[in-house]
Design an enzyme around this catalytic site. Structure first.
Site, PDB file in Angstrom:
ATOM      1  N   SER A  14     -92.089  62.584 -70.767  1.00  0.00           N
ATOM      2  CA  SER A  14     -92.498  61.687 -71.787  1.00  0.00           C
ATOM      3  C   SER A  14     -92.464  60.184 -70.952  1.00  0.00           C
ATOM      4  CB  SER A  14     -91.360  60.954 -72.869  1.00  0.00           C
ATOM      5  OG  SER A  14     -90.098  60.733 -71.671  1.00  0.00           O
ATOM      6  N   TYR A  45     -89.207  59.562 -76.042  1.00  0.00           N
ATOM      7  CA  TYR A  45     -89.320  60.579 -77.119  1.00  0.00           C
ATOM      8  C   TYR A  45     -88.020  60.848 -77.909  1.00  0.00           C
ATOM      9  CZ  TYR A  45     -93.276  62.955 -75.123  1.00  0.00           C
ATOM     10  OH  TYR A  45     -94.549  62.828 -74.609  1.00  0.00           O
ATOM     11  N   GLY A  46     -86.753  60.541 -76.610  1.00  0.00           N
ATOM     12  CA  GLY A  46     -85.609  60.814 -76.958  1.00  0.00           C
ATOM     13  C   GLY A  46     -84.682  60.096 -78.675  1.00  0.00           C
ATOM     14  N   CYS A  76     -89.334  67.721 -69.134  1.00  0.00           N
ATOM     15  CA  CYS A  76     -88.075  66.406 -69.981  1.00  0.00           C
ATOM     16  C   CYS A  76     -87.238  68.011 -70.849  1.00  0.00           C
ATOM     17  CB  CYS A  76     -89.088  66.189 -71.065  1.00  0.00           C
ATOM     18  SG  CYS A  76     -88.804  64.983 -72.641  1.00  0.00           S
ATOM     19  N   ASN A  77     -86.041  66.997 -70.786  1.00  0.00           N
ATOM     20  CA  ASN A  77     -84.826  68.298 -71.914  1.00  0.00           C
ATOM     21  C   ASN A  77     -85.407  67.576 -73.505  1.00  0.00           C
ATOM     22  OD1 ASN A  77     -82.048  68.554 -70.233  1.00  0.00           O
ATOM     23  ND2 ASN A  77     -83.438  66.637 -69.704  1.00  0.00           N
ATOM     24  N   THR A  78     -85.574  66.337 -73.877  1.00  0.00           N
ATOM     25  CA  THR A  78     -85.859  66.456 -75.246  1.00  0.00           C
ATOM     26  C   THR A  78     -86.260  67.526 -75.852  1.00  0.00           C
ATOM     27  OG1 THR A  78     -85.615  63.693 -74.682  1.00  0.00           O
ATOM     28  CG2 THR A  78     -86.424  64.475 -76.891  1.00  0.00           C
ATOM     29  N   CYS A 186     -80.966  64.389 -69.419  1.00  0.00           N
ATOM     30  CA  CYS A 186     -82.190  64.202 -68.974  1.00  0.00           C
ATOM     31  C   CYS A 186     -82.573  63.872 -68.137  1.00  0.00           C
ATOM     32  CB  CYS A 186     -81.681  62.877 -69.765  1.00  0.00           C
ATOM     33  SG  CYS A 186     -83.525  61.538 -70.081  1.00  0.00           S
ATOM     34  N   HIS A 188     -84.413  61.695 -66.377  1.00  0.00           N
ATOM     35  CA  HIS A 188     -84.778  60.427 -65.522  1.00  0.00           C
ATOM     36  C   HIS A 188     -83.330  59.687 -64.804  1.00  0.00           C
ATOM     37  CE1 HIS A 188     -88.061  59.707 -68.741  1.00  0.00           C
ATOM     38  NE2 HIS A 188     -88.327  58.585 -67.899  1.00  0.00           N
TER      39      HIS A 188
HETATM   40  N1  DGL Z   1     -86.644  62.751 -69.483  1.00  0.00           N
HETATM   41  C1  DGL Z   1     -86.555  62.756 -71.240  1.00  0.00           C
HETATM   42  C2  DGL Z   1     -85.764  63.889 -71.009  1.00  0.00           C
HETATM   43  O1  DGL Z   1     -85.321  64.611 -70.017  1.00  0.00           O
HETATM   44  C3  DGL Z   1     -86.725  61.906 -71.461  1.00  0.00           C
HETATM   45  C4  DGL Z   1     -86.519  61.602 -72.764  1.00  0.00           C
HETATM   46  C5  DGL Z   1     -86.804  60.396 -73.565  1.00  0.00           C
HETATM   47  O2  DGL Z   1     -87.998  59.732 -73.144  1.00  0.00           O
HETATM   48  O3  DGL Z   1     -86.201  59.656 -74.821  1.00  0.00           O
HETATM   49  O4  DGL Z   1     -85.037  63.928 -72.221  1.00  0.00           O
END
Ligand code: DGL
Length: 264
Positions: A14, A45-46, A76-78, A186, A188
Site C-alpha cells: 500500500s 489499506y488497513g 503487505c499483511n493487509t 505490518c 511499515h
Molecule cells: N504495509 C501494510 C501492511 O503490511 C500497511 C497497511 C496499510 O496500508 O494500512 O499491512
C-alpha cells in the site's frame, strides 16, 4: 532454470513499507531484478473494506504481470490476509504473502501473553482469525491496531514528536499485559523498531517476518524452477503513484534503484 527465470520479481504494498521486505529479498537473491509498486495514493489499506483491498490488490497484480513479473510478493499483511487467496486462484504466477508471525511467538513465549501490532484490516481478516484460533490455547494474543502509524510514515513523519506520542500510546496498551513477544504485523513497522525498543525496552522480543518472506520467496522460485542464477548485475525499478521523496529516503538513495512516479 526456465525461459522466464530472468524476469523480475514483482512486489507491491500500500506504500513504502514493503521496501522492508524488498531489502531482505534483495539480500538473499542479489541476482534477481525486481519491480516494486508503492500504492501510496491509496494508503492506508488497513482502514478499507475487504472488497476495496481486493480491488487494489488486483490492480497492482495486473500491472506487475503486464511488466512480465515471474512471481509476485504481496509485501503487505493487509493485502495478504484479505486478497491472496483470490489472487492465487485467479492468476498463474506463484504468490508469496506476509502474515503476522504469531506462531513462532506463541511457541516461544514464557509469560503466555504475546502482543500484536497490526492494521485493523489484518486483525479483522478471516485468515488472521483462523491463524490465531490455531495457536496454543494457553497463549493469549493481545491485539492493538496501529492506527495512524502508516499515515505518519507515508507523510515523512517517521521520526517526529507525533510518532513518539502515538507509538507510546499504542505500545503501553500492549505492555501492561505482561507480554514477552511483540509481533509486528505490518511491513511499515520494521522502520519503527529503534523507536519501539526505546519505548518497550529490551526484555520484550520483537518479531517481524521480513527474513522469513525472503526465504519463502527463494524456496518458491526454486521449486518452480524460476531462480535466476545468472551473475549479471540486477536492476530495481520502484514506482509510486505519489511523491518520490519518501520512497527515495527509505531506500537511502541506493544507486541501484530507479524511483519513478507512475499513475496507477
Ligand atoms: N504495509 C501494510 C501492511 O503490511 C500497511 C497497511 C496499510 O496500508 O494500512 O499491512
Amino acid at each position: 532454470m526456465n525461459s522466464t527465470s530472468n524476469n523480475p520479481i514483482g512486489i507491491f504494498d500500500s506504500g513504502i513499507g514493503g521496501t522492508s521486505i524488498w531489502k531482505e529479498i534483495h539480500k538473499l537473491l542479489p541476482n534477481d531484478d525486481t519491480i516494486y509498486l508503492a500504492d501510496s495514493k491509496n494508503a492506508p489499506y488497513g482502514q478499507k473494506s475487504e472488497e476495496k483491498i481486493l480491488e487494489l490488490s488486483i490492480k497492482n497484480t495486473e500491472l506487475l504481470l503486464n511488466k512480465n513479473c515471474k512471481t509476485i510478493v504481496v509485501a503487505c499483511n493487509t493485502a495478504t490476509t484479505n486478497a491472496i487467496k483470490y489472487l492465487r486462484k485467479n492468476y498463474k504466477v506463484p504468490f508469496i504473502g506476509i502474515e503476522p508471525a504469531i506462531k513462532p511467538a506463541s511457541i516461544n513465549t514464557k509469560t503466555k501473553n504475546i502482543g500484536i501490532l497490526a492494521t485493523k484490516g489484518t486483525l479483522n481478516s478471516n485468515l488472521f482469525t483462523t491463524t490465531s484460533n490455531n495457536i496454543n490455547q494457553e497463549v493469549t494474543i493481545i491485539e492493538q491496531v496501529g492506527e495512524g502509524l502508516v499515515e505518519l510514515i507515508e507523510n515523512g513523519l517517521l521520526i517526529s514528536g507525533k510518532m513518539t506520542d502515538l507509538l507510546t500510546n499504542h505500545l503501553q496498551k500492549l505492555v501492561k499485559h505482561n507480554i514477552d513477544y511483540l509481533v509486528l504485523g505490518c511491513t511499515h513497522y520494521p522502520y519503527l523498531i529503534p523507536q519501539i525498543k526505546e519505548i518497550i525496552g529490551t526484555d520484550i522480543t520483537i518479531i517481524d517476518s521480513g527474513q522469513a518472506v525472503a526465504k519463502q520467496t527463494k524456496n518458491v522460485l526454486e521449486s518452480n524452477n524460476l531462480l535466476n542464477t545468472q551473475k549479471a548485475k540486477s536492476k530495481h525499478q520502484f514506482y509510486t503513484n505519489t511523491n518520490v521523496k519518501m520512497l527515495k529516503f527509505i531506500l537511502e538513495n541506493n544507486k541501484n534503484c530507479s524511483v519513478k512516479k507512475l499513475n496507477f
